[in-house]
Design a protein around this motif. Structure first.
Motif: not given
Length: 473
Positions: A258-272
Motif C-alpha cells: 500500500k505504501l508503494k502505491v500511495f508513494d506512486l500516486l503522490r509523486c504522479k500528482a505532484r508532477s501532474y
C-alpha cells in the motif's frame, strides 16, 4: 440354457466334448463377424444412436469448413449471460462471497489485492462480456465468457485493456473512490505499468458513467486520459480484448505494498500539478529554525466547526509559540485538484474535521501528522467507518495524531436505534474545547519540531533519490 446343459455333459467323452466346444466357438465367431460387417457397410441411420451422434456422424463426412462454421454458430448460441448482481450473496458482499460476477473466483496472490483477468488460464482463454446499462438494478445487467472466435451475435469487441471496478460504496467520494482505484493502480505497477484504454465502473452491479472529479484527475495523473465506458452503442453485448476486474477495494494488500502505491500516486500528482518538492522538509527560516507548516483544512456545512474563528484562534496562538511555525487556513471546497495537491504538499500538520477532504493527506510527505475532529454521537454510533482516515494515514505513511469527539450537542431522539442515531448525528457540526485543543496542538507541533531537527542531519541526497524512485511508472 441348452448349450450350458450340453457342455456340462462333456466329462462323459473328452473327444466328443472338444468337438462340441469347437463348433460352438466357430458359430459364435461367425455371428460376430457378420454383425461387424453389417455395421461397417450399412447406413449410419440403420442402427440406433442419439440424434446428436447421428448428426455429427453425418457432418464428419462433409467439408471441414462447414463443420467449423456449424460449431462456431453453436458456441455463439451457447454463451450464457448471468446477472451481474447475485442477490443470494447480498448479506456477505463485503465480508464473504461477492455478489458481483459471483460465479467466478478471484486470482489470489500473497499480500496482493484480489483480481480477475481475462482472457486467462482461469477463464479457459475466454473473453469477458457485459450486457446492460441499468443504473438502478444490477440484476438487470449481465456478464458472460466467450471465446474470441465465437462472440455472441451483434457483440461489439472493445480492443485494448479495460479496467473494471465494482465497489460497494461509490467512485464519487474521495476516500471510497481512492480505495476502489488502488488495486488497479497496484496491478498496473506489477504488470509493466500497463495503462487502460477505458474504464468500466459499477456500484452493486449498477453501471456508473463517471467517477468523481478528484479521483478522475488523480487517475489521469497516473494513467493519462480517463475514458469511462457507457455502453452507448446499442443494447448489445460488449466484449473486451483484455480486462482486469477488481471488486474488493484494497482487499488483502500488504502494508508495504500500500505504501508503494500511495508513494506512486503522490509523486504522479505532484508532477501532474507541476510541483517539485525537492528540499522540502529541511527548510529553515532566516534565524535558522526549521519551518513547520500547519494547515487548518476547513469545510462548510455538515461536520464543519460551529465556531471556526475560535478554533483558528487556538491553533494560531499555539503555532505562534514555536519559532518557524506557519499557520494556513483554507476552505477545501475553494481549492482545485492541483490547489489541494499544492497545499497538502506544503503541509507538515493537517487539522481538519472528519470528511472526504482529509483524503488529501495523500499528498503530504510520509511521517506528516493528521489531527481529526468529530461531531457529537459519532463515537457511539458511527461504527468502524469513523476510523477510515486513521486507516488511510497508516496506509499512506502518515502519523494519525488522534481524534477528538465532541460530547456536547443535541441528543438522539431514539437512543436505542443506533443506525437512526448515526443518521441523526451524521450532519452535525463540531464544537471545540479550548484547553484540550491548545494542549493537543502544542504537543503535536513540538513533536514535528523535534522531527525536523533530526531530519536536518539525514542525508538529503538519499531522500531525494528515494523520492524519485516513487514514480516507478
Amino acid at each position: 440354457m441348452e448349450m450350458e446343459d450340453h457342455l456340462k455333459s462333456c466329462p462323459q467323452s473328452e473327444n466328443k466334448c472338444f468337438s462340441t466346444k469347437f463348433i460352438s466357438i466357430f458359430v459364435s465367431s461367425l455371428f460376430l463377424v457378420f454383425i461387424l460387417f453389417h455395421i461397417q457397410y450399412s447406413s449410419p441411420f440403420d442402427f440406433t444412436l442419439s440424434p446428436e451422434s447421428e448428426r455429427w456422424a453425418f457432418l464428419s463426412q462433409e467439408n471441414k469448413t462447414d463443420v467449423i462454421e456449424t460449431m462456431t454458430a453453436e458456441l455463439k448460441d451457447s454463451v450464457t449471460f448471468l446477472p451481474l448482481t447475485d442477490l443470494r450473496f447480498r448479506e456477505t458482499a463485503t465480508t464473504g462471497h461477492t455478489w458481483f460476477m459471483s460465479s467466478l473466483n478471484d486470482t489470489l496472490e500473497e499480500n496482493e489485492a484480489e483480481y480477475l483477468y481475462f482472457p486467462s488460464k482461469a477463464s479457459k482463454g475466454r473473453l469477458l462480456c457485459f450486457k446492460g446499462q441499468d443504473i438502478r438494478d444490477g440484476t438487470k445487467n449481465s456478464y458472460a465468457l466467450a471465446w474470441r472466435e465465437s462472440l455472441p451475435d451483434s457483440a461489439i469487441l472493445l480492443e485494448g485493456l479495460t479496467f473494471v471496478s465494482d465497489t460497494y460504496y461509490d467512485h464519487l467520494n474521495l476516500w471510497h473512490g481512492l480505495s476502489a482505484m488502488t488495486p488497479l493502480v497496484r496491478w498496473s505497477m506489477k504488470n509493466e505499468c500497463l495503462k487502460p484504454s477505458r474504464w468500466v465502473l459499477f456500484h452493486w452491479g449498477e453501471l456508473r458513467l463517471r467517477m468523481g472529479s478528484w479521483i478522475q484527475q488523480l487517475m489521469q495523473a497516473n494513467f493519462g486520459e480517463v475514458k469511462v465506458e457507457g455502453f452507448d452503442r446499442g443494447d448489445v453485448p460488449y466484449c473486451f480484448e483484455k480486462a482486469i476486474v477488481t471488486r474488493h477495494d484494497l482487499g488483502q494488500m500488504r502494508q508495504d505494498t500500500k505504501l508503494k502505491v500511495f508513494d506512486l500516486l503522490r509523486c504522479k500528482a505532484r508532477s501532474y500539478c507541476g510541483l517539485n518538492p525537492a528540499g522540502k522538509g529541511r527548510e529553515l527560516n532566516e534565524r535558522g529554525f526549521p519551518i513547520i507548516r500547519l494547515t487548518l483544512l476547513m469545510r462548510r456545512g455538515s461536520r464543519s466547526f460551529k465556531n471556526a474563528t475560535a478554533v483558528t484562534g487556538i491553533f494560531s496562538k499555539e503555532c505562534a509559540r514555536i519559532e518557524g511555525c506557519i499557520l494556513r487556513v483554507v476552505q477545501s471546497e475553494d481549492l482545485s485538484f492541483c490547489g489541494q495537491v499544492k497545499v497538502l504538499t506544503n503541509t507538515d500538520i493537517v487539522a481538519s474535521p472528519h470528511g472526504a477532504q482529509l483524503t488529501n493527506m495523500l499528498f503530504m510527505d510520509r511521517e506528516s501528522s493528521v489531527m481529526e475532529f468529530f461531531p457529537k454521537g459519532w463515537l457511539e454510533n458511527a461504527g468502524p467507518g469513523q476510523y477510515a482516515h486513521h486507516w488511510m494515514a497508516n496506509q499512506s505513511g502518515m502519523k494519525h495524531q488522534g481524534a477528538w469527539w465532541d460530547s456536547i450537542g443535541e441528543e438522539c431522539p431514539s437512543p436505542q436505534d443506533r443506525q437512526q442515531c448515526f443518521h441523526f448525528h451524521k450532519d452535525g457540526m463540531v464544537g471545540h474545547n479550548e484547553t484540550y485543543f491548545a494542549e493537543w496542538a502544542r504537543r503535536v507541533i513540538d513533536q514535528v519540531k523535534l522531527s525536523k531537527v533530526e531530519q536536518a542531519s539525514v542525508d538529503q541526497a538519499n531522500k531525494q533519490q528515494n523520492d524519485s524512485k516513487a514514480c516507478v511508472c
